[in-house]
Design a protein around this motif. Sequence first.
Motif, PDB file in Angstrom:
ATOM      1  N   PRO A 116      91.468  51.668  38.426  1.00  0.00           N
ATOM      2  CA  PRO A 116      92.914  51.424  38.508  1.00  0.00           C
ATOM      3  C   PRO A 116      93.267  50.624  39.763  1.00  0.00           C
ATOM      4  O   PRO A 116      92.712  50.861  40.839  1.00  0.00           O
ATOM      5  N   ILE A 117      94.177  49.682  39.595  1.00  0.00           N
ATOM      6  CA  ILE A 117      94.698  48.895  40.724  1.00  0.00           C
ATOM      7  C   ILE A 117      96.202  49.080  40.779  1.00  0.00           C
ATOM      8  O   ILE A 117      96.897  48.892  39.775  1.00  0.00           O
ATOM      9  N   LYS A 118      96.683  49.452  41.948  1.00  0.00           N
ATOM     10  CA  LYS A 118      98.119  49.609  42.173  1.00  0.00           C
ATOM     11  C   LYS A 118      98.597  48.474  43.065  1.00  0.00           C
ATOM     12  O   LYS A 118      97.933  48.128  44.049  1.00  0.00           O
ATOM     13  N   SER A 119      99.740  47.914  42.733  1.00  0.00           N
ATOM     14  CA  SER A 119     100.373  46.880  43.553  1.00  0.00           C
ATOM     15  C   SER A 119     101.631  47.462  44.181  1.00  0.00           C
ATOM     16  O   SER A 119     102.483  48.018  43.483  1.00  0.00           O
ATOM     17  N   ILE A 120     101.722  47.324  45.512  1.00  0.00           N
ATOM     18  CA  ILE A 120     102.928  47.741  46.238  1.00  0.00           C
ATOM     19  C   ILE A 120     103.445  46.516  46.978  1.00  0.00           C
ATOM     20  O   ILE A 120     102.705  45.890  47.744  1.00  0.00           O
ATOM     21  N   VAL A 121     104.713  46.170  46.736  1.00  0.00           N
ATOM     22  CA  VAL A 121     105.339  45.019  47.387  1.00  0.00           C
ATOM     23  C   VAL A 121     106.403  45.546  48.340  1.00  0.00           C
ATOM     24  O   VAL A 121     107.242  46.370  47.951  1.00  0.00           O
ATOM     25  N   VAL A 122     106.345  45.082  49.589  1.00  0.00           N
ATOM     26  CA  VAL A 122     107.323  45.521  50.587  1.00  0.00           C
ATOM     27  C   VAL A 122     108.175  44.349  51.054  1.00  0.00           C
ATOM     28  O   VAL A 122     107.737  43.194  51.041  1.00  0.00           O
ATOM     29  N   SER A 123     109.388  44.683  51.470  1.00  0.00           N
ATOM     30  CA  SER A 123     110.318  43.666  51.971  1.00  0.00           C
ATOM     31  C   SER A 123     109.955  43.281  53.395  1.00  0.00           C
ATOM     32  O   SER A 123     109.130  43.934  54.042  1.00  0.00           O
ATOM     33  N   LEU A 124     110.607  42.256  53.885  1.00  0.00           N
ATOM     34  CA  LEU A 124     110.389  41.812  55.259  1.00  0.00           C
ATOM     35  C   LEU A 124     110.823  42.871  56.266  1.00  0.00           C
ATOM     36  O   LEU A 124     110.402  42.844  57.421  1.00  0.00           O
ATOM     37  N   GLN A 125     111.652  43.824  55.825  1.00  0.00           N
ATOM     38  CA  GLN A 125     112.091  44.924  56.692  1.00  0.00           C
ATOM     39  C   GLN A 125     111.273  46.196  56.464  1.00  0.00           C
ATOM     40  O   GLN A 125     111.561  47.228  57.058  1.00  0.00           O
ATOM     41  N   GLY A 126     110.253  46.133  55.594  1.00  0.00           N
ATOM     42  CA  GLY A 126     109.362  47.268  55.402  1.00  0.00           C
ATOM     43  C   GLY A 126     109.743  48.233  54.295  1.00  0.00           C
ATOM     44  O   GLY A 126     109.123  49.292  54.160  1.00  0.00           O
ATOM     45  N   ASP A 127     110.754  47.894  53.486  1.00  0.00           N
ATOM     46  CA  ASP A 127     111.131  48.759  52.362  1.00  0.00           C
ATOM     47  C   ASP A 127     110.244  48.458  51.159  1.00  0.00           C
ATOM     48  O   ASP A 127     109.921  47.296  50.896  1.00  0.00           O
ATOM     49  N   VAL A 128     109.885  49.491  50.409  1.00  0.00           N
ATOM     50  CA  VAL A 128     109.098  49.291  49.194  1.00  0.00           C
ATOM     51  C   VAL A 128     110.024  48.736  48.117  1.00  0.00           C
ATOM     52  O   VAL A 128     111.012  49.357  47.751  1.00  0.00           O
ATOM     53  N   LEU A 129     109.696  47.542  47.624  1.00  0.00           N
ATOM     54  CA  LEU A 129     110.488  46.899  46.582  1.00  0.00           C
ATOM     55  C   LEU A 129     109.960  47.228  45.196  1.00  0.00           C
ATOM     56  O   LEU A 129     110.722  47.330  44.239  1.00  0.00           O
ATOM     57  N   SER A 130     108.644  47.374  45.083  1.00  0.00           N
ATOM     58  CA  SER A 130     108.054  47.768  43.800  1.00  0.00           C
ATOM     59  C   SER A 130     106.716  48.444  44.053  1.00  0.00           C
ATOM     60  O   SER A 130     106.037  48.173  45.038  1.00  0.00           O
TER      61      SER A 130
END
Length: 159
Positions: free
Chosen positions: A140-154
């Motif tokens: 399994p591969i999980k993708s976590i995308v964070v904003s420039l301010q460090g918030d998790v977007l997805s």
Amino acid sequence: MSDSGMGGCPGSRMQDFREDTKGGKVEGGVRQSQLKQWPIQLHLVSPEAPYYQKADVLLSADCVAFTVGDFHKDYLKGKSVAIACPKLDEGQEEYTEKVKSLIDDAKINTLTVMTMQVPCCAGLVAIAEEALHSAKRKIPIKSIVVSLQGDVLSEEWVS
């Protein structure tokens, strides 16, 4: 702390800190590092290193740890890590082969890929997916995308 006899730059020498990690306890107001090994740059890591064997691995874009305030506590704890920049690093095909080797040779359990919200960072997820497609094993591969301010977007499983 132990290290192998890898030659070259002393900063590239494999070091295993798993026994030294204090589990994130706050001592004297300072949270302990969750880093379990050295080196961490994807070009320098060895899938043969003991801390990658059957491990949960975090593949992080270089900038992520600087934006996510509790990166060690929330994402690094309990994982072996590799970092890379899909925009600035050369040798992307080497990255694909290295991740494939982590999957097939180190027999990692899971791969979490953390990237920034900027378009070029998506290349790191593409590298992981390409490596998985060419690997013999499937994980399994999980993708976590964070904003420039460090918030998790997805946060989603991509395989």
